[in-house]
Design a protein around this motif. Structure first.
Motif, PDB file in Angstrom:
ATOM      1  N   MET A  19       0.842  -1.177   0.000  1.00 42.99           N
ATOM      2  CA  MET A  19       0.000   0.000   0.000  1.00 42.99           C
ATOM      3  C   MET A  19       0.887   1.240   0.000  1.00 42.99           C
ATOM      4  O   MET A  19       1.881   1.297   0.709  1.00 42.99           O
ATOM      5  N   LEU A  20       0.511   2.213  -0.798  1.00 43.22           N
ATOM      6  CA  LEU A  20       1.211   3.491  -0.819  1.00 43.22           C
ATOM      7  C   LEU A  20       0.665   4.336   0.313  1.00 43.22           C
ATOM      8  O   LEU A  20      -0.524   4.640   0.358  1.00 43.22           O
ATOM      9  N   ILE A  21       1.511   4.663   1.269  1.00 44.91           N
ATOM     10  CA  ILE A  21       1.101   5.399   2.460  1.00 44.91           C
ATOM     11  C   ILE A  21       0.820   6.864   2.134  1.00 44.91           C
ATOM     12  O   ILE A  21      -0.106   7.455   2.653  1.00 44.91           O
ATOM     13  N   ASN A  22       1.606   7.459   1.258  1.00 40.03           N
ATOM     14  CA  ASN A  22       1.493   8.882   0.953  1.00 40.03           C
ATOM     15  C   ASN A  22       0.238   9.192   0.134  1.00 40.03           C
ATOM     16  O   ASN A  22      -0.232   8.375  -0.633  1.00 40.03           O
ATOM     17  N   ASN A  23      -0.256  10.401   0.294  1.00 34.95           N
ATOM     18  CA  ASN A  23      -1.299  10.926  -0.579  1.00 34.95           C
ATOM     19  C   ASN A  23      -0.607  11.909  -1.514  1.00 34.95           C
ATOM     20  O   ASN A  23      -0.335  13.060  -1.149  1.00 34.95           O
ATOM     21  N   ILE A  24      -0.275  11.437  -2.709  1.00 37.89           N
ATOM     22  CA  ILE A  24       0.522  12.213  -3.673  1.00 37.89           C
ATOM     23  C   ILE A  24      -0.114  13.573  -3.947  1.00 37.89           C
ATOM     24  O   ILE A  24       0.570  14.585  -3.993  1.00 37.89           O
ATOM     25  N   GLU A  25      -1.424  13.590  -4.129  1.00 33.57           N
ATOM     26  CA  GLU A  25      -2.113  14.846  -4.466  1.00 33.57           C
ATOM     27  C   GLU A  25      -1.897  15.894  -3.370  1.00 33.57           C
ATOM     28  O   GLU A  25      -1.516  17.034  -3.649  1.00 33.57           O
ATOM     29  N   ILE A  26      -2.093  15.495  -2.123  1.00 31.20           N
ATOM     30  CA  ILE A  26      -1.900  16.435  -1.009  1.00 31.20           C
ATOM     31  C   ILE A  26      -0.429  16.807  -0.871  1.00 31.20           C
ATOM     32  O   ILE A  26      -0.093  17.971  -0.661  1.00 31.20           O
ATOM     33  N   ASP A  27       0.467  15.821  -1.021  1.00 26.67           N
ATOM     34  CA  ASP A  27       1.902  16.085  -0.902  1.00 26.67           C
ATOM     35  C   ASP A  27       2.348  17.158  -1.894  1.00 26.67           C
ATOM     36  O   ASP A  27       3.068  18.087  -1.525  1.00 26.67           O
ATOM     37  N   VAL A  28       1.932  17.029  -3.144  1.00 25.00           N
ATOM     38  CA  VAL A  28       2.348  18.006  -4.167  1.00 25.00           C
ATOM     39  C   VAL A  28       1.772  19.380  -3.849  1.00 25.00           C
ATOM     40  O   VAL A  28       2.481  20.392  -3.934  1.00 25.00           O
ATOM     41  N   LYS A  29       0.521  19.427  -3.459  1.00 25.94           N
ATOM     42  CA  LYS A  29      -0.091  20.723  -3.136  1.00 25.94           C
ATOM     43  C   LYS A  29       0.607  21.387  -1.964  1.00 25.94           C
ATOM     44  O   LYS A  29       0.869  22.597  -1.997  1.00 25.94           O
ATOM     45  N   VAL A  30       0.940  20.608  -0.934  1.00 27.90           N
ATOM     46  CA  VAL A  30       1.648  21.166   0.225  1.00 27.90           C
ATOM     47  C   VAL A  30       3.029  21.674  -0.186  1.00 27.90           C
ATOM     48  O   VAL A  30       3.445  22.768   0.206  1.00 27.90           O
ATOM     49  N   LYS A  31       3.744  20.888  -0.988  1.00 29.48           N
ATOM     50  CA  LYS A  31       5.087  21.303  -1.413  1.00 29.48           C
ATOM     51  C   LYS A  31       5.020  22.546  -2.292  1.00 29.48           C
ATOM     52  O   LYS A  31       5.918  23.397  -2.227  1.00 29.48           O
ATOM     53  N   CYS A  32       3.982  22.687  -3.090  1.00 34.24           N
ATOM     54  CA  CYS A  32       3.806  23.905  -3.895  1.00 34.24           C
ATOM     55  C   CYS A  32       3.601  25.113  -2.978  1.00 34.24           C
ATOM     56  O   CYS A  32       4.200  26.172  -3.198  1.00 34.24           O
ATOM     57  N   ILE A  33       2.780  24.938  -1.956  1.00 30.08           N
ATOM     58  CA  ILE A  33       2.549  26.029  -1.005  1.00 30.08           C
ATOM     59  C   ILE A  33       3.836  26.387  -0.284  1.00 30.08           C
ATOM     60  O   ILE A  33       4.187  27.566  -0.166  1.00 30.08           O
TER      61      ILE A  33
ATOM     62  N   ALA B 259       6.814  26.048  -1.317  1.00 31.76           N
ATOM     63  CA  ALA B 259       7.750  26.675  -2.254  1.00 31.76           C
ATOM     64  C   ALA B 259       7.196  27.969  -2.846  1.00 31.76           C
ATOM     65  O   ALA B 259       7.839  28.591  -3.693  1.00 31.76           O
ATOM     66  N   ASP B 260       5.989  28.349  -2.400  1.00 34.13           N
ATOM     67  CA  ASP B 260       5.319  29.547  -2.910  1.00 34.13           C
ATOM     68  C   ASP B 260       5.248  29.524  -4.441  1.00 34.13           C
ATOM     69  O   ASP B 260       5.652  30.461  -5.124  1.00 34.13           O
ATOM     70  N   THR B 261       4.754  28.397  -4.961  1.00 31.05           N
ATOM     71  CA  THR B 261       4.627  28.235  -6.403  1.00 31.05           C
ATOM     72  C   THR B 261       3.298  27.555  -6.713  1.00 31.05           C
ATOM     73  O   THR B 261       2.534  27.231  -5.810  1.00 31.05           O
TER      74      THR B 261
END
Length: 69
Positions: A1-15, A17-19
């Motif tokens: 099972m993939l533990i991470n939620n890729i969609e949320i991870d990318v959105k958080v990292k964008c925030i 990085a202010d991008t």
């Protein structure tokens, strides 16, 4: 099972990085819609066969993000 939620991870990292996803898409020379499709379908980012093999071996998958210096 993939533990991470890729969609949320990318959105958080964008925030963090202010991008935006659009800017990320531009920086990797692809379209916003393609980046969005990948984010919404983690199976396209992480190979489903790889996940199945690790599960068969008794492992879950966790992705760890480490900021480059």
């Amino acid at each position: 099972m993939l533990i991470n939620n890729i969609e949320i991870d990318v959105k958080v990292k964008c925030i963090e990085a202010d991008t935006t996803q659009a800017k990320v898409a531009e920086s990797i020379q692809t379209t916003r819609s393609y980046v969005n499709r990948l984010i919404k379908s983690p199976g396209k980012i992480l190979n489903k066969t790889f996940v199945a093999m690790m599960e068969a071996l008794g492992y879950d998958i966790e992705i760890r993000y480490v900021k480059r210096e």
